[in-house]
Design a protein around this motif. Structure first.
Motif, PDB file in Angstrom:
ATOM      1  N   LEU A  13       1.160  -1.130   0.238  1.00 23.84           N
ATOM      2  CA  LEU A  13       0.302   0.212   0.022  1.00 23.84           C
ATOM      3  C   LEU A  13       0.763   1.567   0.072  1.00 23.84           C
ATOM      4  CD1 LEU A  13      -3.107  -0.853   2.760  1.00 23.84           C
ATOM      5  CD2 LEU A  13      -2.822  -1.220   0.319  1.00 23.84           C
ATOM      6  N   GLY A  14       0.260   2.624  -0.345  1.00 23.98           N
ATOM      7  CA  GLY A  14       0.709   3.245  -0.926  1.00 23.98           C
ATOM      8  C   GLY A  14       0.062   4.109   0.725  1.00 23.98           C
ATOM      9  N   ARG A  15       0.806   5.457   0.672  1.00 19.19           N
ATOM     10  CA  ARG A  15       0.425   7.054   1.860  1.00 19.19           C
ATOM     11  C   ARG A  15      -0.955   6.951   1.487  1.00 19.19           C
ATOM     12  NH1 ARG A  15       0.380  12.501   2.464  1.00 19.19           N
ATOM     13  NH2 ARG A  15       1.178  12.776   0.168  1.00 19.19           N
ATOM     14  N   PHE A  16      -1.732   6.665   2.567  1.00 23.82           N
ATOM     15  CA  PHE A  16      -2.858   7.015   2.860  1.00 23.82           C
ATOM     16  C   PHE A  16      -2.934   9.120   3.176  1.00 23.82           C
ATOM     17  CE2 PHE A  16      -5.361   3.564   4.419  1.00 23.82           C
ATOM     18  CZ  PHE A  16      -4.724   2.690   2.990  1.00 23.82           C
ATOM     19  N   HIS A  17      -3.722   9.343   2.219  1.00 18.62           N
ATOM     20  CA  HIS A  17      -3.758  10.725   2.291  1.00 18.62           C
ATOM     21  C   HIS A  17      -4.775  11.232   3.855  1.00 18.62           C
ATOM     22  CE1 HIS A  17      -1.323  12.201  -1.027  1.00 18.62           C
ATOM     23  NE2 HIS A  17      -1.373  10.740  -1.194  1.00 18.62           N
ATOM     24  N   SER A  18      -5.547  12.551   3.974  1.00 17.42           N
ATOM     25  CA  SER A  18      -6.104  12.990   4.701  1.00 17.42           C
ATOM     26  C   SER A  18      -7.877  13.006   4.437  1.00 17.42           C
ATOM     27  CB  SER A  18      -5.073  14.330   5.055  1.00 17.42           C
ATOM     28  OG  SER A  18      -5.478  15.253   3.924  1.00 17.42           O
ATOM     29  N   GLY A  19      -8.033  12.516   3.045  1.00 17.96           N
ATOM     30  CA  GLY A  19     -10.141  12.723   2.875  1.00 17.96           C
ATOM     31  C   GLY A  19     -11.000  12.131   3.520  1.00 17.96           C
ATOM     32  N   MET A  20     -10.490  10.651   3.255  1.00 14.19           N
ATOM     33  CA  MET A  20     -10.919   9.539   3.689  1.00 14.19           C
ATOM     34  C   MET A  20     -11.634   9.941   5.090  1.00 14.19           C
ATOM     35  SD  MET A  20     -10.646   6.389   5.685  1.00 14.19           S
ATOM     36  CE  MET A  20      -9.158   6.201   5.176  1.00 14.19           C
ATOM     37  N   ALA A  21      -9.998  10.151   5.959  1.00  9.65           N
ATOM     38  CA  ALA A  21     -10.503  10.208   7.668  1.00  9.65           C
ATOM     39  C   ALA A  21     -11.280  11.455   8.479  1.00  9.65           C
ATOM     40  CB  ALA A  21      -8.956  10.346   7.781  1.00  9.65           C
ATOM     41  N   SER A  22     -10.787  12.675   7.429  1.00 11.49           N
ATOM     42  CA  SER A  22     -11.100  13.948   7.335  1.00 11.49           C
ATOM     43  C   SER A  22     -13.253  13.619   7.179  1.00 11.49           C
ATOM     44  CB  SER A  22     -10.297  14.966   6.827  1.00 11.49           C
ATOM     45  OG  SER A  22      -8.951  15.251   6.873  1.00 11.49           O
ATOM     46  N   LEU A  23     -13.592  13.084   5.576  1.00 12.57           N
ATOM     47  CA  LEU A  23     -15.139  13.103   6.104  1.00 12.57           C
ATOM     48  C   LEU A  23     -15.732  12.194   6.685  1.00 12.57           C
ATOM     49  CD1 LEU A  23     -15.086  13.119   1.623  1.00 12.57           C
ATOM     50  CD2 LEU A  23     -16.002  14.061   3.123  1.00 12.57           C
ATOM     51  N   ALA A  24     -14.798  11.019   7.357  1.00 17.88           N
ATOM     52  CA  ALA A  24     -15.548  10.429   8.480  1.00 17.88           C
ATOM     53  C   ALA A  24     -15.834  11.048   9.501  1.00 17.88           C
ATOM     54  CB  ALA A  24     -14.922   9.139   8.351  1.00 17.88           C
ATOM     55  N   LEU A  25     -14.278  11.841   9.840  1.00 15.01           N
ATOM     56  CA  LEU A  25     -14.689  12.366  11.450  1.00 15.01           C
ATOM     57  C   LEU A  25     -15.936  13.077  11.193  1.00 15.01           C
ATOM     58  CD1 LEU A  25     -11.067  12.622  12.017  1.00 15.01           C
ATOM     59  CD2 LEU A  25     -12.345  11.865  13.455  1.00 15.01           C
TER      60      LEU A  25
END
Length: 201
Positions: A121-133
């Protein structure tokens, strides 16, 4: 009708011809907003995951370059896909993503942000986690195995669907985003490792 025909064609291609194996469908809620978070190896990943989620239509955020071809842009819009600008904060795309979740739709986001051609896997960006929060939406980790060489199949070809991970609604910050990203990434890696241990000799 168009959607039903397209799904039937894709089902035949992936399941009958290419032998797609799906695990974890019991983890997909029948209703309600979810964020679908898969790894990303191929342009084939969205339709592959789409047929794996047989009872839900996933609304993907996709890079705006895919919409430059008028026909292809029209086609993917028919399945709820909408554009996002990469490399900058796209407030229009964020508002659309929030609308999809408020409507109770599954939202598909590739946490790596782009296809990762190397193994792992590559580096995870912030978009997915930010939207979930921001929205308090549970995340379903998804491991896609063997899509990189499609339409040719070389080895196992599977979609593994993890259990929903609950997320409490709160203001995103770097620490919370990292915590969620590390959790989801670890779950995807664990599903991949377990599948490979059982199926790759």
């Amino acid at each position: 009708m168009f959607y039903a025909i397209t799904r039937a064609v894709l089902n035949f291609l992936f399941f009958t011809i290419l032998g797609l194996h799906v695990e974890g469908r019991e983890n997909i809620p029948d209703t309600g907003a979810i964020i679908v978070a898969p790894n990303h190896k191929s342009y084939w990943d969205p339709p592959v995951i789409g047929v794996a989620f047989h009872n839900r239509v996933i609304h993907y955020m996709a890079k705006e370059e895919l919409f430059k071809n008028p026909f292809f842009g029209w086609l993917i819009r028919q399945f709820g896909t909408f554009p996002v600008k990469r490399g900058a904060i796209d407030r229009t795309a964020i508002r659309q993503a929030v609308r999809e979740l408020k409507a109770g739709n599954p939202l598909g986001i590739f946490p790596e942000g782009t296809r990762i051609k190397k193994d792992g896997l590559g580096r995870f960006h912030s978009g997915m986690a930010s939207l979930a929060l921001m929205t308090g939406t549970p995340i379903i980790p998804v491991a896609v195995i063997g899509s990189r060489d499609l339409p040719h199949r070389r080895g196992p070809f599977a979609v593994l669907i993890g259990k929903p991970v609950p997320v409490n609604k709160q203001r995103p910050n770097d620490e919370l985003v990292k915590e969620i990203n590390d959790d989801i990434k670890g779950r995807i890696e664990s599903m991949m490792d377990e599948y490979k241990r059982k199926n790759i000799k």
